[in-house]
Design a protein around this motif. Structure first.
Motif, short mmCIF file in Angstrom:
data_model
loop_
_atom_site.label_atom_id
_atom_site.label_comp_id
_atom_site.label_asym_id
_atom_site.label_seq_id
_atom_site.Cartn_x
_atom_site.Cartn_y
_atom_site.Cartn_z
N LEU A 70 0.85 -1.19 0.00
CA LEU A 70 0.00 0.00 0.00
C LEU A 70 0.88 1.24 0.00
O LEU A 70 1.73 1.40 0.88
CB LEU A 70 -0.91 0.01 1.24
N VAL A 71 0.71 2.10 -1.00
CA VAL A 71 1.44 3.36 -1.04
C VAL A 71 0.44 4.50 -0.91
O VAL A 71 -0.64 4.47 -1.50
CB VAL A 71 2.27 3.52 -2.33
N LEU A 72 0.81 5.50 -0.11
CA LEU A 72 -0.09 6.62 0.20
C LEU A 72 0.31 7.85 -0.60
O LEU A 72 1.45 8.33 -0.50
CB LEU A 72 -0.06 6.94 1.69
N GLY A 73 -0.62 8.37 -1.39
CA GLY A 73 -0.37 9.61 -2.09
C GLY A 73 0.53 9.46 -3.29
O GLY A 73 0.91 8.35 -3.70
N THR A 74 0.92 10.63 -3.85
CA THR A 74 1.70 10.65 -5.09
C THR A 74 3.01 11.41 -4.94
O THR A 74 3.53 11.95 -5.91
CB THR A 74 0.86 11.27 -6.22
N GLY A 75 3.53 11.46 -3.72
CA GLY A 75 4.87 12.01 -3.54
C GLY A 75 5.90 11.08 -4.12
O GLY A 75 5.63 9.91 -4.47
N SER A 76 7.12 11.55 -4.21
CA SER A 76 8.16 10.79 -4.90
C SER A 76 8.50 9.48 -4.20
O SER A 76 8.78 8.47 -4.86
CB SER A 76 9.43 11.65 -5.03
N VAL A 77 8.48 9.45 -2.86
CA VAL A 77 8.75 8.20 -2.16
C VAL A 77 7.71 7.15 -2.55
O VAL A 77 8.05 6.00 -2.86
CB VAL A 77 8.76 8.40 -0.63
N SER A 78 6.44 7.54 -2.57
CA SER A 78 5.38 6.61 -2.91
C SER A 78 5.50 6.13 -4.36
O SER A 78 5.26 4.96 -4.66
CB SER A 78 4.02 7.27 -2.69
N LEU A 79 5.86 7.03 -5.27
CA LEU A 79 5.99 6.64 -6.67
C LEU A 79 7.16 5.69 -6.87
O LEU A 79 7.06 4.71 -7.62
CB LEU A 79 6.13 7.88 -7.55
N PHE A 80 8.29 5.97 -6.22
CA PHE A 80 9.41 5.03 -6.29
C PHE A 80 9.02 3.69 -5.69
O PHE A 80 9.35 2.62 -6.25
CB PHE A 80 10.62 5.59 -5.55
N ALA A 81 8.33 3.70 -4.55
CA ALA A 81 7.93 2.45 -3.91
C ALA A 81 7.02 1.65 -4.83
O ALA A 81 7.13 0.41 -4.90
CB ALA A 81 7.25 2.73 -2.58
N LEU A 82 6.11 2.32 -5.51
CA LEU A 82 5.24 1.63 -6.47
C LEU A 82 6.08 0.92 -7.53
O LEU A 82 5.85 -0.26 -7.84
CB LEU A 82 4.30 2.66 -7.12
N GLN A 83 7.05 1.62 -8.09
CA GLN A 83 7.87 1.04 -9.15
C GLN A 83 8.75 -0.10 -8.63
O GLN A 83 8.89 -1.13 -9.29
CB GLN A 83 8.73 2.14 -9.79
#
Length: 334
Positions: free
Chosen positions: A163-176
């Motif tokens: 689960l990633v929260l929001g669209t900050g850079s940490v969350s986007l990197f974690a998604l990838q």
């Protein structure tokens, strides 16, 4: 050379673009022509006077460019190498200690809002193959944070749900990184356009947390009542209780951000009765960064860049960043 100095912490109007003589490398140093930087929340805190910072400091912790010259004792890097900065130059590997977290560029010593820097060779790693300097500059803080939270501390495995929260850079990197590891990703945002972009980036399910205030219940529904294996927790007080509720028994929360404040009321029994593991994440080591870059090279991952500004528009870049409407990294071209 051109560089930015913060006349005194306390506001964007105190960022001065100045001319100074370029530095010269000592035997253990590399001289780097900085081509790009990226902005992070702690940079904004520093400029606004929310952290202790000396007057006349050069801001920004993340920078990338090419090596121009090396000192006589440097053999790991050579002129022409594309490099990216390390957040904690003293934290080479293993666990963090008070000594290894002592020095941070842009805070305890001059950062990367400068055309040239001279620093010890261990303050840089080679950039990923084929990256632009702007893409490389996006990695130092948020990329390594996501990597350590999900891979090093979380030990994500194929088939896990993240689960990633929001669209900050940490969350986007974690998604990838999660998708590269073979995991399923659930992502949240309050913006429908951003939710669509999250889906295009690879999110398997998305939740509008404004439309669904009890989003932890929705996460449970999406996991057939089990809960997620990992949460990349960037919100802080306003989201932590729901992140705990969204976790499976024995799940892991990478506690990273403070977007909603610094203190939270949480249910202690909810943590221990469900054996939830919470890891406090403060960026990562130089070895973490090198491991991340190897994974980036293999999986051909590229960071999401929201917008680029020239160095002279650093105040405008901070204003854009502080508005929190960006999707991905805000960068400077030096």
């Amino acid at each position: 050379m051109r560089l930015v100095r913060l006349r005194a912490p306390g506001g964007l109007d105190r960022l001065d673009l100045v001319e100074e003589d370029p530095p010269q490398p000592s035997p253990g140093d590399v001289m780097v022509r900085i081509r790009a930087c990226s902005l992070n929340m702690r940079d904004d805190f520093a400029v606004q006077g929310k952290t202790k910072l000396a007057d006349r400091r050069v801001p920004l912790s993340d920078g990338a460019g090419e090596v121009i010259a090396v000192g006589s004792k440097v053999d790991a890097l050579k002129p022409g190498d594309s490099v990216v900065s390390v957040f904690y130059p003293r934290w080479l590997d293993g666990d963090m200690t008070p000594a290894t977290r002592r020095d941070i560029p842009g805070e305890s010593f001059d950062g990367f809002a400068s055309e040239y820097v001279c620093m010890p060779a261990q303050a840089f790693t080679k950039a990923p193959a084929g990256y632009t300097h702007g893409e490389a500059a996006a990695l130092t803080c948020t990329g390594v944070t996501a990597w350590r939270g999900l891979v090093v501390s979380g030990k994500v495995r194929p088939g896990d749900t993240v689960l990633v929260l929001g669209t900050g850079s940490v969350s986007l990197f974690a998604l990838q990184f999660a998708k590269a590891a073979g995991a399923r990703v659930i992502a949240t945002s309050s913006d429908e356009e951003k939710l669509e972009r999250l889906s295009r980036l690879g999110a398997d399910a998305v939740i509008n947390y404004k439309a669904v205030p009890d989003w932890s219940r929705k996460v449970r529904e999406l996991t057939d009542g089990r809960g997620v294996d990992h949460v990349i927790e960037v919100g802080g007080p306003a989201t932590l209780a729901q992140s705990i509720a969204a976790c499976r028994t024995g799940g892991h929360i990478a506690l990273i951000g403070v977007l909603t404040g610094f203190a939270a009321d949480v249910s202690i029994p909810a943590i221990f009765s469900n054996q939830i593991r919470i890891s406090g994440i403060s960026i990562g080591s130089r070895a973490d960064q090198e491991d991340m870059i190897r994974a980036i090279d293999v999986n051909r991952i590229k960071p999401v860049i929201d917008r680029r500004f020239p160095l002279r528009e650093i105040a405008a870049a901070f204003t854009h960043y502080a508005a929190r409407k960006h999707f991905g990294k805000v960068c400077l071209e030096v």
